[in-house]
Design a protein around this motif. Structure first.
Motif, short mmCIF file in Angstrom:
data_model
loop_
_atom_site.label_atom_id
_atom_site.label_comp_id
_atom_site.label_asym_id
_atom_site.label_seq_id
_atom_site.Cartn_x
_atom_site.Cartn_y
_atom_site.Cartn_z
N ALA A 1 -2.15 4.59 -3.75
CA ALA A 1 -2.00 3.56 -4.78
C ALA A 1 -1.53 2.25 -4.13
O ALA A 1 -1.28 2.22 -2.91
CB ALA A 1 -0.97 4.02 -5.81
N PHE A 2 -1.42 1.23 -4.99
CA PHE A 2 -0.75 -0.01 -4.56
C PHE A 2 0.42 -0.23 -5.49
O PHE A 2 0.29 -0.04 -6.71
CB PHE A 2 -1.69 -1.20 -4.65
N GLY A 3 1.57 -0.63 -4.91
CA GLY A 3 2.69 -1.02 -5.76
C GLY A 3 2.70 -2.54 -5.81
O GLY A 3 2.47 -3.22 -4.80
N LYS A 4 2.92 -3.06 -7.01
CA LYS A 4 2.86 -4.52 -7.11
C LYS A 4 4.13 -5.04 -7.78
O LYS A 4 4.54 -4.53 -8.83
CB LYS A 4 1.63 -4.92 -7.93
N VAL A 5 4.77 -5.99 -7.13
CA VAL A 5 5.97 -6.62 -7.72
C VAL A 5 5.67 -8.10 -7.89
O VAL A 5 5.27 -8.78 -6.94
CB VAL A 5 7.19 -6.44 -6.81
N THR A 6 5.83 -8.56 -9.11
CA THR A 6 5.52 -9.97 -9.40
C THR A 6 6.73 -10.62 -10.08
O THR A 6 7.34 -10.02 -10.95
CB THR A 6 4.32 -10.07 -10.36
N ALA B 1 0.86 -1.20 0.00
CA ALA B 1 0.00 0.00 0.00
C ALA B 1 0.89 1.24 0.00
O ALA B 1 1.86 1.31 0.76
CB ALA B 1 -0.90 -0.01 1.23
N VAL B 2 0.59 2.19 -0.88
CA VAL B 2 1.40 3.42 -0.95
C VAL B 2 0.55 4.57 -0.40
O VAL B 2 -0.51 4.87 -0.97
CB VAL B 2 1.83 3.72 -2.41
N ARG B 3 0.99 5.17 0.70
CA ARG B 3 0.22 6.25 1.33
C ARG B 3 1.00 7.56 1.29
O ARG B 3 2.24 7.55 1.33
CB ARG B 3 -0.11 5.89 2.79
N ASP B 4 0.25 8.68 1.22
CA ASP B 4 0.97 9.97 1.27
C ASP B 4 1.24 10.34 2.72
O ASP B 4 0.88 9.59 3.64
CB ASP B 4 0.20 11.05 0.50
#
Ligand code: ADP
Length: 374
Positions: free
Chosen positions: A110-115, A100-103
């Motif tokens: 946003a959400f950052g996703k690494v796959t 989860a990306v919070r200010d």
């Protein structure tokens, strides 16, 4: 170039990891090289679409993607390994981290996703696992066969010592009678013959054990000499005759030489086995008929008794190793079940065979055939 731009460039050009962002609702907002390579979509095909597209239908239907976002929202991140779907519909095994990306105010941006595509590694793991499993199985099989061997050896030693003790007891008994003079001198030759026959039985047994071991180690070598089968039969008959108890021998010998070429001692042992069996398995006595003759290109010895006979369903056991028949009589008749097994093996190695005709209660006839020597 500002550090932030350099970093964005770096992320977009990573090829081993799909690194992209989702808006708080789960729609794709950025796409990198790795994402295109792993998932198959180009940036303009996927940006704006919901990320549940990457999940197997079943997972998407169960709202697993939303649930994952929910976990990431609540706990900061979500991580798992699981199946994902490429653009072309094929599956791959993915390691997934959603962050989860919070200010600075704590609002979710946003959400950052690494796959990462772990399909190959998973296959390798599975292969390694299968190899380890196969190796473990080999070891288990080996341990089981060693245990079986150990068990068979113990059983065999028990059997063998039991079998040898029988004739030994008889020999010891007669010997002490000879010692204290309780056998009249005129009967000594008969006792000597009986002792000789008992010793022959012990010889036979020891020979059976040795032959089985030789066979097992592939070390059974046959000698070759030419001889008249009739004399080999006659010799065995002289040895076994004293063992008869209420039997009478009938001899129907061929009047011409029956030349065979082979291992004389071993062929004589086959005849000895057949005679020994004919006597053992006709405890009530009766006729034991020995026939020798010629049949086409073969010569044969037949040994027929009027004993207990063999049930049809037991015939397949006769020539197997340790193949004693599960009959009531066999509880009291001594044997190892090795005799016929070895006889057959040796006959076959000479290009011959052993056959049997028998019916329960009416006696048996075993016939050894061997190719006639030129
Ligand atoms: P064993 O040491 O038990 O005599 P064999 O291999 O010589 O072993 O024979 C196997 C089995 O076949 C015997 O246990 C017996 O049950 C049966 N058998 C062999 N010969 C005869 C016979 N002449 N009459 C009846 N049964 C026989």
């Amino acid at each position: 170039m500002a550090l932030g731009d350099q970093f964005a460039l770096f992320v977009s050009s990573v090829v081993d990891y799909a690194i992209f962002m989702l808006d708080p609702a789960g729609n794709v907002v950025t796409w990198n090289e790795g994402a295109q390579r792993i998932k198959g979509y180009k940036a303009d095909e996927i940006i704006g679409r919901h990320f549940s597209l990457f999940y197997p239908v079943e997972d998407a239907r169960n709202r697993k993607p939303d649930w994952e976002l929910e976990v990431a929202r609540r706990e900061g991140h979500y991580a798992e390994e699981g199946w994902r779907i490429r653009k072309d519909g094929t599956r791959f095994w993915a390691s997934v981290v959603i962050t989860a990306v919070r200010d600075e105010t704590g609002r979710l941006r946003a959400f950052g996703k690494v796959t990462r595509d772990l399909t190959e590694r998973r296959k390798q793991d599975a292969r390694r696992h299968a190899e380890r499993e196969a190796e473990a199985q080999r070891l288990r099989d080996h341990a089981a066969s060693m245990a079986e061997l150990e068990r068979a050896k113990t059983e065999f030693l028990n059997l063998a010592s039991h079998e040898l003790r029988g004739p030994l007891t008889v020999i010891r008994g007669y010997n002490s009678m000879l010692e204290d003079g309780s056998i009249p001198p005129d009967q000594v030759p008969a006792v000597a013959r009986l002792l000789e026959a008992k010793l022959a039985q012990m010889d036979l047994l020891i020979e059976q054990m040795l032959e089985t071991a030789r066979l097992e180690h592939n070390r059974l070598e046959l000698s070759r000499e030419k001889f008249d089968l009739r004399w080999a039969v006659q010799e065995q008959l002289d040895i076994f005759r004293p063992l008869s108890q209420g039997h009478h021998f009938v001899i129907k010998g061929a009047h011409e030489p029956l030349l065979v070429e082979g291992d004389r001692t071993r062929i004589a042992t086959i005849v000895a086995n057949l005679m020994d069996n004919a006597l053992k398995y006709s405890p009530g006595g009766g006729e034991v008929c020995i026939t020798t003759g010629r049949l086409g290109g073969d010569v044969f010895v037949g040994v027929r008794d009027e004993g207990i006979g063999i049930a049809p369903e037991h015939k397949p056991i006769l020539f197997t190793r340790f193949g004693r028949l599960p009959t009531e009589e066999n509880v009291s008749i001594a044997g190892t079940g090795l005799g016929l097994f070895l006889c057959k093996e040796i006959a076959v190695r000479h290009g011959g065979n052993i056959t049997v005709k028998s019916s329960l209660g009416a006696g048996s006839e075993f016939t050894l055939t061997l190719p006639s020597a030129r």
